[in-house]
Write an enzyme that holds these catalytic residues in place. Sequence first.
Site, PDB file in Angstrom:
ATOM      1  N   HIS A  66      85.649 -25.046 -82.416  1.00  0.00           N
ATOM      2  CA  HIS A  66      84.393 -24.293 -82.341  1.00  0.00           C
ATOM      3  C   HIS A  66      83.245 -25.103 -81.747  1.00  0.00           C
ATOM      4  O   HIS A  66      82.205 -24.541 -81.405  1.00  0.00           O
ATOM      5  CB  HIS A  66      84.016 -23.722 -83.713  1.00  0.00           C
ATOM      6  CG  HIS A  66      83.314 -24.671 -84.631  1.00  0.00           C
ATOM      7  ND1 HIS A  66      83.957 -25.342 -85.655  1.00  0.00           N
ATOM      8  CD2 HIS A  66      82.027 -25.073 -84.680  1.00  0.00           C
ATOM      9  CE1 HIS A  66      83.087 -26.091 -86.297  1.00  0.00           C
ATOM     10  NE2 HIS A  66      81.900 -25.959 -85.730  1.00  0.00           N
ATOM     11  N   ASP A 111      91.085 -24.154 -86.104  1.00  0.00           N
ATOM     12  CA  ASP A 111      89.871 -24.752 -85.550  1.00  0.00           C
ATOM     13  C   ASP A 111      90.143 -26.215 -85.185  1.00  0.00           C
ATOM     14  O   ASP A 111      89.720 -27.140 -85.883  1.00  0.00           O
ATOM     15  CB  ASP A 111      88.735 -24.639 -86.576  1.00  0.00           C
ATOM     16  CG  ASP A 111      87.391 -25.048 -86.009  1.00  0.00           C
ATOM     17  OD1 ASP A 111      87.270 -25.165 -84.779  1.00  0.00           O
ATOM     18  OD2 ASP A 111      86.455 -25.258 -86.810  1.00  0.00           O
ATOM     19  N   GLY A 206      76.809 -28.271 -89.123  1.00  0.00           N
ATOM     20  CA  GLY A 206      77.253 -28.741 -87.826  1.00  0.00           C
ATOM     21  C   GLY A 206      77.968 -30.067 -87.811  1.00  0.00           C
ATOM     22  O   GLY A 206      78.193 -30.629 -86.748  1.00  0.00           O
ATOM     23  N   SER A 208      80.710 -31.095 -87.382  1.00  0.00           N
ATOM     24  CA  SER A 208      81.990 -30.540 -86.958  1.00  0.00           C
ATOM     25  C   SER A 208      82.802 -31.537 -86.150  1.00  0.00           C
ATOM     26  O   SER A 208      82.250 -32.374 -85.438  1.00  0.00           O
ATOM     27  CB  SER A 208      81.751 -29.290 -86.099  1.00  0.00           C
ATOM     28  OG  SER A 208      81.004 -28.339 -86.806  1.00  0.00           O
ATOM     29  N   GLY A 209      84.107 -31.428 -86.258  1.00  0.00           N
ATOM     30  CA  GLY A 209      84.990 -32.227 -85.428  1.00  0.00           C
ATOM     31  C   GLY A 209      85.301 -33.607 -85.952  1.00  0.00           C
ATOM     32  O   GLY A 209      86.224 -34.262 -85.463  1.00  0.00           O
TER      33      GLY A 209
END
Length: 257
Positions: A66, A111, A206, A208-209
């Site tokens: 995402h 994801d 956020g 994220s990753g």
Amino acid sequence: MMHGLNTCLLLFLVTWLGQNANGSEIINGAKVGKKSMLFMASVQNDKGHVCGGFLISEDFVLTAAHCDDKSDLSRVVLGTHDLKRVDNNTIRRIEKKCKHPSYKNVKFGNDIMLLKLSKKAQLNKKVKLIGLPKTGKEIKDNQKCSVAGWGSTKTGGNSVDDLQVVEVPIINLNACKKQWEEVQFNLPANIICAGGYQTENGFCQGDSGGPLVCNKMAVGVVSFNRRSCDYPNVPNVYTDISKYLPWITSILKKKKC
């Protein structure tokens, strides 16, 4: 009425995640030592940091799918924990983005994304690889793991340039699903829950990753949480890397999607 509420919440969650993918906020964390977590990557567009990531081969960085939904990711920064210290030696351009073929958006899971670098990362005293788990090896409930990222240290705060890390406990998957069901959200398959619930530690908007690291291996990829990071809250959700090993291995071997 309940179905409508659930739909609205899902739309809110997905919209919120898309709007807040630029920054990686660690709650109640500490600055990472210079010799630690040398696999960490800052995944960026031409304006700067968007998401976290981590180096799993000289050619590929693993991150969340995402992260690229609304950001034109173009480069990866390796070899520095300080985003003020970025130069041509730390930057690698992104040649190819390999999103999992079943990924649609975060509410449906899958994801996960591999980024092929245009030039191999040079492994040295500042850049290292992190290993991945073996298929079928379970993580124990309450096991202490860690998550790292760049960004602010409180909800709505300003981002920071120095990489932060925090310890988080693994949360029983059934307990995690129950907590999310209470806020009218059904979790996707192939996830791990850690932090955010019965603890004041976790990731935030956020973040994220980035990797969930247990026993010096990357076992999860930061996927999503709720808008508020005033923990305790519902558990934080990660993509379970062990469920995607054949896909990852195939891409690493072929060096293409």
